[in-house]
Design an enzyme around this catalytic site. Structure first.
Site, PDB file in Angstrom:
ATOM      1  N   ASN A 139      -6.717   3.965   2.745  1.00 18.13           N
ATOM      2  CA  ASN A 139      -5.228   3.861   3.594  1.00 18.13           C
ATOM      3  C   ASN A 139      -5.149   2.183   3.123  1.00 18.13           C
ATOM      4  OD1 ASN A 139      -3.258   3.300   5.032  1.00 18.13           O
ATOM      5  ND2 ASN A 139      -4.141   4.148   7.093  1.00 18.13           N
ATOM      6  N   ARG A 152      -3.850   8.080   1.922  1.00 16.48           N
ATOM      7  CA  ARG A 152      -2.619   8.188   2.707  1.00 16.48           C
ATOM      8  C   ARG A 152      -1.538   7.296   2.004  1.00 16.48           C
ATOM      9  NH1 ARG A 152      -0.896   4.429   7.394  1.00 16.48           N
ATOM     10  NH2 ARG A 152       0.784   5.845   8.643  1.00 16.48           N
ATOM     11  N   HIS A 209       3.552  10.348  10.641  1.00 18.15           N
ATOM     12  CA  HIS A 209       2.253  10.663  11.463  1.00 18.15           C
ATOM     13  C   HIS A 209       2.253  12.084  11.141  1.00 18.15           C
ATOM     14  CE1 HIS A 209       2.999   7.611  14.802  1.00 18.15           C
ATOM     15  NE2 HIS A 209       2.114   7.002  13.861  1.00 18.15           N
ATOM     16  N   ARG A 244       7.321  -2.027  18.699  1.00 17.73           N
ATOM     17  CA  ARG A 244       8.681  -1.508  18.089  1.00 17.73           C
ATOM     18  C   ARG A 244       9.452  -0.669  19.406  1.00 17.73           C
ATOM     19  NH1 ARG A 244       6.280   2.495  13.784  1.00 17.73           N
ATOM     20  NH2 ARG A 244       4.637   1.206  12.985  1.00 17.73           N
ATOM     21  N   GLU A 286      -7.279  11.706  11.075  1.00 18.37           N
ATOM     22  CA  GLU A 286      -6.387  11.545   9.817  1.00 18.37           C
ATOM     23  C   GLU A 286      -7.554  11.574   8.780  1.00 18.37           C
ATOM     24  OE1 GLU A 286      -3.936   8.845  12.452  1.00 18.37           O
ATOM     25  OE2 GLU A 286      -2.659   9.304  10.707  1.00 18.37           O
TER      26      GLU A 286
END
Ligand code: ADP
Length: 398
Positions: A16, A90, A179, A240, A385
């Site tokens: 990733n 990813r 996601h 965020r 993940e």
């Protein structure tokens, strides 16, 4: 008996890659545990550092000014006894082109590059990871697993923004969702725990980490999600804002003279839990502070949970029936308080938490944290993940 002292374990490397960081994990091809994992961060700076964890032992090596390539090379030096057989990456944005994981070739790399206008911070970094891995491991097959792919099953009414259609047609402006790897993995795990085939599983998954999104899964497929064109839409997150009035940018520009890019930066990195609390983007810190009477920390948690409950209630519109509400991610898996406060605001759906089960994160009850009377079961299902990317990689190379 002959003992082979040179036994090697065949592994999949999961990568990733961010703009100044590289996360990796090595998972055995036969099995699901992680043997070696690491994070190289602040790459390209004097403070560059490689954190690794090998069979439970943690190390930290300074790698001043290291590039992505040098970081991956340093990681490769630690793979003794592990034989990489394939690499799974990813990749954040796959646009409309990628509806599932793919083997990487030059053409796929070009297509990932073309999606960069939709994810200008992420896709170029992900491509750096692919290029670096190809240089260091030229013989290994490489696979891209996209954050957006699981959501490509959204119906048009869920992905279309109510703006002139030409922006979609010319520029690809639509809701994509992110996601996806986590929502997909958690849907599979939930189905297993519920004892149902995935194709008959109807749930709402809430991935609550630093970034947060929820997803309505109908018969095993994503049919709506809270993130949109970018990961900024939807829920309140660590830094965020999630949804704001679309007129906010204009208002702030008029009132403060800030440039659009500055306003975007505020909404991305100084908002959310951090912006409300003025203290931290980290839920643990906020929970501790709220307990000690910090009013704005309390308020940040209140807004976070209320907005989450409101979004989940909204996602119910995408389902005719529901088997479970499922919490995952660092906050979803570990914060009994957030789960409790969120569920308390969905009473109209007859959702009732069992605080004993909730406090033990459902670990003794196949993930279940709701009471037997709850009209909708609630569950905690840890995401993974890396494992999902490794599985997808194996599926594509076999
Ligand atoms: P990322 O999205 O970067 O993968 P994680 O899924 O690890 O992040 O989630 C990070 C968030 O999880 C942080 O807000 C952190 O405070 C929160 N978290 C982790 N453990 C706990 C805990 N025990 N209680 C409350 N929040 C927690």
């Amino acid at each position: 008996m002959h003992v082979n002292t040179h036994a090697v374990t065949d592994c999949v490397i999961v990568i990733n890659c961010g703009s100044s960081s590289l996360k990796f994990a090595l998972l055995p091809m036969a099995g699901e545990s992680i043997h070696l994992k690491g994070l190289a961060e602040r790459l390209g700076t004097p403070e560059a550092v490689l954190h690794t964890e090998h069979d439970g032992i943690k190390r930290q090596n300074r790698i001043p000014h290291a590039t992505h390539r040098e970081a991956l090379q340093a990681a490769a030096g630690m793979m003794e006894g592990l034989r990489p057989r394939a690499i799974g990456h990813r990749v954040v944005h796959g646009g409309e082109r990628f509806t599932g994981a793919v083997r990487i070739d030059d053409e796929v790399m070009a297509a990932i590059g073309q999606c960069a206008s939709l994810a200008p911070l992420h896709n170029p970094a992900n491509l750096t990871g692919v290029k670096t891995a190809r240089e260091l491991f030229p013989d290994l097959p490489q696979v891209a697993v996209f954050d957006t792919a699981f959501h490509q099953t959204l119906p048009e009414k869920a992905w279309l923004y109510a703006i002139p259609r030409s922006y979609y047609e010319k520029l690809g402006v639509r809701r994509y969702g992110f996601h996806g790897t986590s929502h997909h993995y958690v849907a599979l795990e939930s189905a297993r725990l519920l004892g149902k085939p995935l194709e008959q599983t109807n749930i709402i998954t809430m991935h609550l980490g630093n970034g947060c999104s929820a997803c309505a899964v109908r018969n095993g497929r994503s049919v709506d999600t809270t993130m949109g064109l970018t990961p900024s839409e939807g829920l309140v997150m660590g830094t965020r804002s999630g949804d704001v009035d679309p007129a906010l940018h204009q208002f702030l520009q008029d009132q403060t003279g800030m440039r659009l890019s500055e306003i975007t930066a505020v909404l991305n990195s100084q908002s959310g839990l951090l912006g409300i609390s003025g203290l931290s983007n980290d839920m643990r810190t906020l929970a501790d502070a709220a307990r000690d009477g910090h009013q704005r920390a309390r308020l940040a948690i209140d807004v976070f949970c209320y907005r989450l409950a409101k979004s989940v209630c909204g996602l119910m519109a995408a389902l005719d029936t529901i088997d479970a509400l499922v919490f995952t991610g660092g906050i979803g898996e570990n914060s009994a308080g957030v789960r409790s406060l969120t569920i308390a605001q969905m009473k109209i759906y007859g959702v009732i938490i069992d605080e004993t089960k909730n406090t033990s994160h459902g670990r003794n009850d196949r993930g279940v944290i709701s009471s037997a009377e709850s009209r909708i079961p609630c569950m905690v299902v840890p995401t993974n993940e890396e494992l999902m990317i490794a599985r997808e990689t194996l599926r594509l190379i076999s």
